[in-house]
Design a protein around this motif. Structure first.
Motif, short mmCIF file in Angstrom:
data_model
loop_
_atom_site.label_atom_id
_atom_site.label_comp_id
_atom_site.label_asym_id
_atom_site.label_seq_id
_atom_site.Cartn_x
_atom_site.Cartn_y
_atom_site.Cartn_z
N VAL A 261 -6.67 4.56 -1.45
CA VAL A 261 -5.99 4.64 -2.73
C VAL A 261 -4.79 3.72 -2.80
CG1 VAL A 261 -4.53 6.56 -2.02
CG2 VAL A 261 -5.10 6.30 -4.42
N GLY A 262 -4.17 3.42 -1.66
CA GLY A 262 -3.00 2.55 -1.67
C GLY A 262 -3.30 1.13 -2.12
N GLY B 253 0.83 -1.20 0.00
CA GLY B 253 0.00 0.00 0.00
C GLY B 253 0.86 1.25 0.00
N LEU B 254 0.34 2.33 0.60
CA LEU B 254 1.08 3.57 0.68
C LEU B 254 2.30 3.41 1.59
CD1 LEU B 254 -1.80 6.22 1.01
CD2 LEU B 254 -0.34 5.84 -0.97
N THR B 255 3.45 3.83 1.11
CA THR B 255 4.66 3.74 1.92
C THR B 255 4.82 4.94 2.85
OG1 THR B 255 5.98 4.82 0.20
CG2 THR B 255 5.80 2.42 0.12
N SER B 256 4.12 6.04 2.57
CA SER B 256 4.21 7.25 3.37
C SER B 256 2.93 8.05 3.17
CB SER B 256 5.44 8.09 2.97
OG SER B 256 5.36 8.47 1.61
N PRO B 257 2.65 9.01 4.03
CA PRO B 257 1.46 9.84 3.84
C PRO B 257 1.51 10.58 2.51
CG PRO B 257 2.33 10.13 6.05
CD PRO B 257 3.35 9.33 5.29
N LEU B 258 0.33 10.91 1.99
CA LEU B 258 0.25 11.64 0.74
C LEU B 258 0.92 13.01 0.88
CD1 LEU B 258 -3.46 10.88 -0.29
CD2 LEU B 258 -1.38 9.77 -1.12
N VAL B 259 1.68 13.39 -0.16
CA VAL B 259 2.39 14.67 -0.15
C VAL B 259 1.61 15.65 -1.00
CG1 VAL B 259 4.53 15.85 -0.70
CG2 VAL B 259 4.59 13.50 0.16
N LEU B 260 1.20 16.76 -0.40
CA LEU B 260 0.45 17.78 -1.12
C LEU B 260 1.43 18.62 -1.95
CD1 LEU B 260 -2.31 19.20 -1.54
CD2 LEU B 260 -1.68 20.73 0.33
N THR B 261 1.32 18.56 -3.27
CA THR B 261 2.21 19.31 -4.17
C THR B 261 1.56 20.58 -4.70
OG1 THR B 261 1.48 17.96 -6.05
CG2 THR B 261 3.43 17.23 -4.85
N ASP B 262 0.24 20.63 -4.75
CA ASP B 262 -0.47 21.82 -5.22
C ASP B 262 -1.78 21.91 -4.46
OD1 ASP B 262 -1.31 24.05 -6.51
OD2 ASP B 262 -1.51 23.14 -8.50
N PHE C 17 -9.35 15.87 1.92
CA PHE C 17 -9.08 14.89 0.87
C PHE C 17 -7.83 14.06 1.18
CE2 PHE C 17 -11.85 17.61 -1.77
CZ PHE C 17 -12.71 16.62 -2.23
N ARG C 18 -6.89 14.58 1.94
CA ARG C 18 -5.76 13.75 2.35
C ARG C 18 -6.24 12.60 3.24
NH1 ARG C 18 -2.66 17.31 4.36
NH2 ARG C 18 -0.94 17.40 2.87
N ARG C 19 -7.16 12.90 4.16
CA ARG C 19 -7.70 11.85 5.01
C ARG C 19 -8.62 10.93 4.23
NH1 ARG C 19 -12.27 10.76 6.78
NH2 ARG C 19 -13.08 12.73 5.93
N PHE C 20 -9.46 11.51 3.35
CA PHE C 20 -10.43 10.70 2.61
C PHE C 20 -9.73 9.71 1.67
CE2 PHE C 20 -12.74 10.18 -1.40
CZ PHE C 20 -13.87 9.51 -0.95
N LEU C 21 -8.75 10.18 0.93
CA LEU C 21 -8.07 9.29 -0.02
C LEU C 21 -7.32 8.18 0.68
CD1 LEU C 21 -6.66 11.96 -2.52
CD2 LEU C 21 -8.56 10.39 -2.91
N THR C 22 -6.82 8.44 1.88
CA THR C 22 -6.05 7.43 2.59
C THR C 22 -6.95 6.43 3.32
OG1 THR C 22 -4.26 9.03 2.88
CG2 THR C 22 -4.24 7.08 4.29
#
Length: 210
Positions: free
Chosen positions: A195-196, A165-174, A185-190
């Motif tokens: 998503v992982g 799955g995800l190796t680390s928390p999602l990184v917000l780029t924009d 959305f960071r919490r919802f996607l994870t």
């Protein structure tokens, strides 16, 4: 009685005969620190010189005058401009003032069809950074809409996925310019979207739009 000679002091002047003295004199010269010289004075500001256009050397050669241009000769009589024959039409007829909207008449114009967008919580698009392939597209239900009335724009996350799955928390780029939306959305996607578990190992760009 011993006669001591008077010391003779001479001022050495740099010149072509003594090249070493000339170079040392220039090295120790302090005038460039205070006076404009050829060593510290700047050049004049550049000025734009009169230029020519790309087609400046091309002479305009008209094969006919405006009075000799008769396009209506090659068109059938059914072709009209604002309901008038082309030989009797005036330039103002091109505006088509017989309609409610003063739109320009042109070839291929047709009424635009507007379709109402159904309510949704967001639009998710996931692209693999390895080759730019879009691997997942999904429309979120209205229940997943962020709990805010502020206007927000599309936001992007960087996701690193391996076999577990995800190796680390999602990184917000924009960001979306709204902090609550980014956190939602960071919490919802994870947690909810997981998503992982939907992706194979790799790097992905996740875009969420309204």
């Amino acid at each position: 009685m011993t006669v001591v000679g008077k010391p003779l002091v001479e001022v050495a002047r740099p010149g072509p005969a003594d090249e070493l003295l000339r170079q040392e004199t220039e090295l120790r010269d302090l005038r460039p620190l205070f006076l404009p010289t050829n060593r510290n004075a700047g050049l004049r500001e550049p000025r734009r010189e009169p230029g020519r256009t790309l087609l400046g050397d091309e002479a305009q050669e008209l094969k006919f005058t405006e009075a000799e241009l008769h396009m209506e000769r090659d068109l059938p009589p059914i072709v009209t401009l604002n309901g008038r024959a082309l030989d009797k039409a005036e330039p103002v007829d091109a505006l088509g003032f017989d309609t409610d909207l003063a739109t320009l008449a042109g070839f291929g114009r047709k009424p635009a069809v507007e379709e109402a967008v159904s309510p949704r919580g967001g639009f998710v698009e996931i692209v693999a950074l390895r080759d730019g392939t879009r691997v997942l597209v999904d429309v979120l239900p209205s229940a997943n809409r962020p709990a805010t009335d502020k206007a927000w724009g599309p936001l992007e996350f960087l996701a690193v996925v391996d076999s577990s799955g995800l190796t680390s928390p999602l990184v917000l780029t924009d960001g979306s310019r709204v902090e609550e939306v980014d956190a939602h959305f960071r919490r919802f996607l994870t947690q909810d979207f997981r998503v992982g578990r939907r992706l194979t190992p790799g790097l992905y760009r996740i875009t969420v739009a309204p």
